[in-house]
Design an enzyme around this catalytic site. Structure first.
Site, PDB file in Angstrom:
ATOM      1  CE  LYS A  34      -2.910   0.861   3.635  1.00  0.00           C
ATOM      2  NZ  LYS A  34      -2.722   2.236   4.137  1.00  0.00           N
ATOM      3  N   GLY A 107      -5.194   7.973   5.213  1.00  0.00           N
ATOM      4  CA  GLY A 107      -4.318   8.889   5.940  1.00  0.00           C
ATOM      5  C   GLY A 107      -3.024   9.143   5.187  1.00  0.00           C
ATOM      6  NE  ARG A 135      -5.724   8.328  11.033  1.00  0.00           N
ATOM      7  CZ  ARG A 135      -4.969   7.508  10.309  1.00  0.00           C
ATOM      8  NH1 ARG A 135      -5.442   6.992   9.189  1.00  0.00           N
ATOM      9  NH2 ARG A 135      -3.759   7.201  10.718  1.00  0.00           N
ATOM     10  CB  SER A 178       5.167   9.733  11.509  1.00  0.00           C
ATOM     11  OG  SER A 178       4.341   9.904  10.378  1.00  0.00           O
ATOM     12  CD  GLN A 180       0.401   8.287   7.331  1.00  0.00           C
ATOM     13  OE1 GLN A 180      -0.068   9.094   8.142  1.00  0.00           O
ATOM     14  NE2 GLN A 180      -0.252   7.204   6.941  1.00  0.00           N
ATOM     15  CG  ASP A 326       0.388   0.055   9.472  1.00  0.00           C
ATOM     16  OD1 ASP A 326      -0.001   0.932  10.281  1.00  0.00           O
ATOM     17  OD2 ASP A 326       0.810   0.327   8.335  1.00  0.00           O
ATOM     18  CE  LYS A 353      -0.326   4.176  13.015  1.00  0.00           C
ATOM     19  NZ  LYS A 353       0.453   4.907  12.010  1.00  0.00           N
ATOM     20  NE  ARG A 399      -2.638  -1.772   8.396  1.00  0.00           N
ATOM     21  CZ  ARG A 399      -2.366  -2.054   7.111  1.00  0.00           C
ATOM     22  NH1 ARG A 399      -2.607  -3.255   6.644  1.00  0.00           N
ATOM     23  NH2 ARG A 399      -1.870  -1.143   6.308  1.00  0.00           N
TER      24      ARG A 399
END
Ligand code: S3P
Length: 442
Positions: A34, A107, A135, A178, A180, A326, A353, A399
């Site tokens: 992903k 996200g 978030r 992180s 991201q 994750d 998350k 998840r």
């Protein structure tokens, strides 16, 4: 778009098995990674020329990225679900979108894209589902504003309204490990007036750095410091994306808990920033072999071979947390079946998350009879525990839903998981994969 939700029925039963062809164990495969799929679309869009992508993940989150790139004027051909051609528009060729860009539940999309949009000469709005709107976004808007970006948010959350601004050279000591946040700042750095550096507190996945390098961007890594120096154009990619370790984690845990013979999961990305789950499960007594190790387009890939194992509890913290971030919902299920105490610490990121994965997983597993001690930064489980089939909820968190299905495989009696359509956000074909292993799921 409202689509009917789905309910999964899981009946424990025979041992899971590797699929057999002509007496040989052939493996199962999991869909494409992903994280790499999002990045391939975004960097393909910013490249000068035609990017080819094989092994793309055609799931809810990544299809949102595909639509976002199209909204920015990028032609993306989808030849079959997993094969794309992206006609890059170059670093300065995106066009203003018509209306706001819908990131749905993704996200990674909103946090990476805001870095790109901050450097554009036109305004844009990034929004998403109710879940995404809950978030935290300050972790990306704070550093972007320090670079000069003009972003209005809604009390630190989406929607994000971005106005054109000049971005400046900048060094950012990241408060949380992180990928991201790191990726957002590095992508914004492509549009800055000088080098942009992030200093990482822990080894978050490094797919952005690897891919930026492979398209010819000037990226240097010195210990925890990652620097992008703007200037160069980006070359197109020709990329085969490996299977997602975070998806492989579900059949991996299922096989450890319930396999009758070896299960082989083929073609999984084994980038060391992603293999925390393998290290943790080995710490708990699992035997997981990595075979057929190879490199594809700058990312290490292997087949995983796993057998049922008597797991024991372990203390899990430090760098293992970000390297397996994750995988903790699936790991909580494994911990209920392990002998002794499993203690996870330093994992407070799990609370922000898609859901608060500590609270939600603990609450749902309790419905199956588990005893889970929640901690502000993790959880404690003493096993082995007997699970009993019950009705549990997926909470629109892929998840969580898949972990509850795996729990159902080792529970007594039938387990029902509702609100489970979200499994498609990252793992289309999850049910078929479990059925290929002989699981009784419908
Ligand atoms: C991701 C980074 C991680 C991870 C997410 C994907 C990425 O999030 O949980 O599923 O592709 O960069 P954080 O950066 O918030 O840890």
């Amino acid at each position: 778009m409202i689509t009917a939700d789905i309910t999964v029925h899981v009946r424990p039963g025979g041992a899971l098995r590797g699929t057999m062809t002509n007496g040989n164990t052939t493996g199962i495969r999991v869909p494409g990674d992903k994280s790499i799929s999002h990045r391939a679309l975004i960097l393909g869009a910013l490249g000068d020329g035609v990017t080819q992508v094989r092994g793309f993940l055609p799931a809810g989150d990544t299809l949102a990225t595909l639509r976002a790139m199209r909204a920015l004027g990028v032609t993306v051909e989808q030849h079959d679900a997993a094969t794309l051609t992206v006609h890059g528009r170059g670093l300065h060729g995106l066009v203003p979108p018509d209306g706001s860009i819908d990131c749905v539940n993704a996200g990674t999309l909103i946090r990476l894209l805001v870095g790109v949009m901050a450097g554009q000469p036109f305004p844009s709005v990034l929004d998403g589902s109710g879940q995404l709107r809950r978030r935290p976004m300050r972790r990306v808007t704070d550093p972007l504003r320090q670079m000069g970006a003009q972003i209005e948010d809604s009390d630190g959350k989406a929607p994000l309204h971005i106005s054109p601004a000049s971005l400046h050279s900048f060094t950012y000591p990241m408060p949380v490990a992180s990928a991201q946040v790191k990726s957002c700042v590095l992508l914004a750095g492509l549009f800055a007036d000088g080098p942009v550096t992030v200093i990482e507190p822990g080894p978050a996945r490094d797919h952005t750095e690897r891919m930026l390098r492979s398209v010819g961007a000037n990226v240097t890594v010195e210990g925890p410091r990652v620097t992008v120096t703007p200037g160069s154009t980006l070359a197109p990619l020709d990329l085969t994306i490996p299977g997602d370790m975070s998806s492989a984690a579900f059949p991996l845990v299922a096989a450890l808990l319930a396999a009758g013979d070896a299960v082989r999961i083929e073609n999984v990305g084994v980038n060391p920033t992603r293999t925390g789950i393998v290290d943790i499960l080995r710490l708990m007594g699992a035997e997981i072999e990595l075979v057929n190790e190879r490199d594809e387009a700058g990312e290490p890939v292997a087949d995983l071979v796993v057998r049922r194992a008597a797991l024991r509890g372990a203390a899990i913290g430090g760098d293992l947390i970000v390297r397996a971030i994750d995988e903790f919902p699936a790991l909580m299920v494994a911990a209920t079946q392990a002998e002794g105490e499993t203690l996870v610490t330093g994992a407070q990121e799990l609370r922000v998350k898609e859901t608060d994965r500590i609270a939600v997983m603990a609450a749902e597993l309790r419905k199956l009879g588990a005893e889970i001690e929640e901690r502000p930064d993790g959880f404690r489980v003493v096993g082995p525990q007997k699970l009993r089939g019950a009705t549990a909820h997926g909470h629109d968190d892929h998840r969580v839903a898949m972990s509850l299905v795996v729990a159902g495989l080792v529970a007594e009696g039938e387990t029902v998981v509702d609100d489970a359509r979200c499994m498609d956000d990252s793992f289309p074909g999850f049910m078929e994969t479990l059925r290929a292993l002989g699981a009784d799921v419908s």
